[in-house]
Design a protein around this motif. Structure first.
Motif, PDB file in Angstrom:
ATOM      1  N   PRO A  69     -20.299 116.019  43.555  1.00 24.01           N
ATOM      2  CA  PRO A  69     -19.923 117.400  43.899  1.00 24.01           C
ATOM      3  C   PRO A  69     -20.304 117.789  45.319  1.00 24.01           C
ATOM      4  O   PRO A  69     -19.520 118.464  46.011  1.00 24.01           O
ATOM      5  CB  PRO A  69     -20.679 118.236  42.859  1.00 24.01           C
ATOM      6  N   LEU A  72     -17.846 116.119  47.692  1.00 26.78           N
ATOM      7  CA  LEU A  72     -16.536 116.760  47.649  1.00 26.78           C
ATOM      8  C   LEU A  72     -16.555 118.117  48.341  1.00 26.78           C
ATOM      9  O   LEU A  72     -15.581 118.497  48.993  1.00 26.78           O
ATOM     10  CB  LEU A  72     -16.077 116.911  46.192  1.00 26.78           C
ATOM     11  N   ARG A  76     -14.057 119.161  51.225  1.00 30.45           N
ATOM     12  CA  ARG A  76     -13.268 120.397  51.162  1.00 30.45           C
ATOM     13  C   ARG A  76     -13.370 121.177  52.460  1.00 30.45           C
ATOM     14  O   ARG A  76     -12.376 121.736  52.947  1.00 30.45           O
ATOM     15  CB  ARG A  76     -13.761 121.286  50.013  1.00 30.45           C
ATOM     16  N   ASP A 263     -16.251 125.828  43.476  1.00 28.93           N
ATOM     17  CA  ASP A 263     -17.229 124.777  43.225  1.00 28.93           C
ATOM     18  C   ASP A 263     -16.982 124.063  41.906  1.00 28.93           C
ATOM     19  O   ASP A 263     -17.244 122.858  41.786  1.00 28.93           O
ATOM     20  CB  ASP A 263     -18.646 125.372  43.223  1.00 28.93           C
ATOM     21  N   ASP A 266     -15.254 120.733  41.870  1.00 30.60           N
ATOM     22  CA  ASP A 266     -15.891 119.559  42.466  1.00 30.60           C
ATOM     23  C   ASP A 266     -16.542 118.653  41.436  1.00 30.60           C
ATOM     24  O   ASP A 266     -17.053 117.588  41.794  1.00 30.60           O
ATOM     25  CB  ASP A 266     -16.949 120.000  43.486  1.00 30.60           C
TER      26      ASP A 266
END
Length: 413
Positions: A69, A72, A76, A263, A266
């Motif tokens: 996460p 990612l 992003r 979020d 992710d």
């Protein structure tokens, strides 16, 4: 088009070491690749980056997935900067259709349960809209936009279908089958004045348009980075603004389900997110080698040239004008009318695509709109004028012959 447009070919782009641009890709040299717009093409550096990431994932999965996460989220932020939107507005999804599906899953009926689409909409996204309307007990209303409609005409055609029952507007920023723009900025502004949510399907926009969300009024926008951005397939963005975005959830619930948007996107179990993590590598290749403005200019000039030479070839063979006015053209994509008898609907268009690849060794796109078949050209930096000259000289005569054979085959059935 003028004779100058037909005869003047843009100079091919080269890599920094002087090699042809296509050497940065792994495309089969036995084929001519004239259909970047359907599935994109991933440069070698991005493929290699993804393979390295996969190796890391497989060597230590228990380390990889808990840390994913955070990685990612950093990716992003890079992709949001490319699209020129705040990172907190952007979630990562597998493709634009998945982004639309996320929106459809989140919305509730508030008015009459109607979903407004256009007759230029992407088939899979329209199918999702139909499923949503069935769930709501409503229906899909289709705005008919003439192929040659200018901005005002296209705007009027869409807003004329807005009504008290409209619960969602779904409109393409760049249409897939017809390679034209729709005035999503004005349509979105009008829908907002009426309190109607808007989903913009921007599947083709990232990379092809410098700042695709700059002037748009929308609640949701979704676009593929694996098309013109050349990211590994499975990389797309869902951008959402306003309070409705709090209801958006990934299609796979996981341990991040309680996190805020974006979020929660992710963390989705054990999905292979290496395509998304490798996406910035593809974007950087184009930027560092040519610069995106130069790349876009080349793609547009080449699409112009390709449409001119192929249109002229079909015109000489059929005696008809094969040029196409799409009203609001887009960079890098063009339509050329096919001889009568070819690609009258989507099934025939797809069958023609497969036959041309198999027998003529060219990857290209054929589309249909209102019963008319078209060759859809979509150029990228690895294409050259010779690709389109080959198609005009070698393939157009064969297609014209296939068109002449078609009525005889049908009459024999």
């Amino acid at each position: 088009m003028s004779e100058t447009e037909v005869t003047t070919a843009p100079r091919a782009l080269l890599l920094a070491d002087g090699r042809p641009a296509d050497r940065a890709w792994s495309l089969d040299p036995a084929l001519r690749h004239l259909n970047h717009g359907s599935f994109g093409a991933v440069p070698l550096v991005a493929q290699e980056r993804q393979q390295l990431l996969r190796g890391e994932m497989e060597r230590s999965p228990v380390v990889w997935f808990p840390a994913l996460p955070q990685r990612l989220a950093a990716t992003r932020a890079e992709l949001a900067a490319f699209l020129r939107v705040p990172a907190d507005d952007l979630a990562l999804v597998p493709n634009a259709s998945a982004g639309a599906s996320v929106v459809y899953a989140a919305l509730t009926r508030r008015r009459g349960g109607e979903v407004l689409v256009t007759d230029h909409g992407y088939g899979a996204v329209t199918m999702g809209a139909e499923r949503l309307a069935r769930r709501w007990g409503g229906r899909v209303r289709t705005a008919r936009v003439p192929l040659d409609a200018d901005e005002d005409e296209a705007y009027e055609a869409v807003v004329a279908e807005l009504g008290e029952a409209t619960d969602l507007v779904v409109v393409d920023q760049i249409t897939s089958a017809t390679a034209r723009r729709l005035p999503v900025e004005r349509i979105g502004a009008q829908a907002r004045r009426r309190g109607i949510p808007v989903l913009v399907d921007g599947a083709h926009a990232p990379g092809l348009v410098e700042s695709p969300l700059a002037d748009a009024t929308y609640d949701f926008w979704t676009g593929n980075l694996h098309k013109w951005g050349c990211a590994p397939r499975g990389t797309a963005a869902l951008v959402a603004r306003g309070t409705l975005r709090d209801d958006l959830h990934p299609l796979i619930d996981s341990w991040g389900a309680g996190d805020p948007y974006p979020d929660r996107f992710d963390q989705q179990g054990t999905i292979d997110a290496t395509a998304q993590l490798a996406a910035p590598t593809a974007l950087t290749l184009v930027e560092d080698t040519w610069g995106w403005p130069t790349a876009r200019r080349y793609m547009d000039d080449l699409a112009d040239y390709g449409a001119a030479v192929t249109g002229a070839a079909f015109g000489e063979l059929t005696g008809e004008d094969c040029r196409v006015d799409v009203g609001m053209p887009v960079p890098g994509m063009r339509l050329v009318r096919l001889p009568d008898g070819l690609a009258a609907d989507r099934i025939e268009a797809d069958a023609l695509r497969d036959r041309v690849a198999r027998e003529l060794h060219v990857e290209t796109a054929f589309t249909s709109f209102a019963g008319v078949g078209y060759l859809r050209l979509s150029a990228h930096v690895y294409n050259t004028a010779a690709d389109y000259e080959y198609f005009a000289e070698e393939c157009a005569p064969v297609l014209a012959e296939w068109a002449r054979e078609t009525p005889r085959k049908r009459s024999a059935r």
